[in-house]
Design a protein around this motif. Sequence first.
Motif: not given
Length: 256
Positions: A183-198
């Motif tokens: 399985a994989m979870h692909l998300h980026d590390n931007g945004g104020v929380r540093g995770q779960h960005q597109l």
Amino acid sequence: MISIYDWFGYEVPIEDRYKLIKAAGFDGVLLWWSNGFGRGADYRDGVQYARNAGLIIENIHTPVQEQNKLSLDNLDGEGLIKCYLQCIKDCAEFDIPTMVVHLPDDKYPINELGMERIKRIVEKAEKLNINVAMENLRNIDNVTRVLDSIDSNKIGFCYDSCHHENYYSERDLLGKYGKRLMAMHLHDNGGVRGQHQLPFDGNINWERVMGEIEGSGYKGATTLEPMNWGYEDLSMQEFLSNAYKKAKKLEEKRIG
């Protein structure tokens, strides 16, 4: 195939949620498998709603609130293993091939009792023919212990791109465990929380990541795990349309 985690924000009736996911172009979904995080007691109903919408259910994500209790010699520890065993049974009942598990953070090393519980998971997974994918977080030592100790084709790896970049970027996780990728979870590390960005909204090198995934031989779906954190000005339809376009771009990097 392109999939997305189903519980990414927005207050929308669950049946409508899956219709909108399908309308955006997605082929499949990952289901959050508990009543936590506002999901509600009807979370099992999502299986039929998703399939009615024409979506493939790629996997379920098991509860995470008690993940660090795996090695405790008490009722909390026993309750956690019973939860995981029930999730395996649920996968078999609902014809879902894979479930994703968070092993404890590395500050809670898995002891011999914890490994005995892992072996109970292996036994049940093999009996019911369910894949159990261990996800990387702040737990790489524990993931390493389990995957290096357990020789079973039903126990494997769930690769999370943002957790890798944020917590253990120096570790070659796909090089070591890519052959066991389930399985994989692909998300980026931007945004104020540093995770779960597109994807492409943060700092992850997607050329490298997708090349390594393709090089591993993994033939499963390209799967996003974003949240709408920082995207609240978008409607759900706009968020999903944007997510699908980015997922297609990632898919092209796998086959390009």
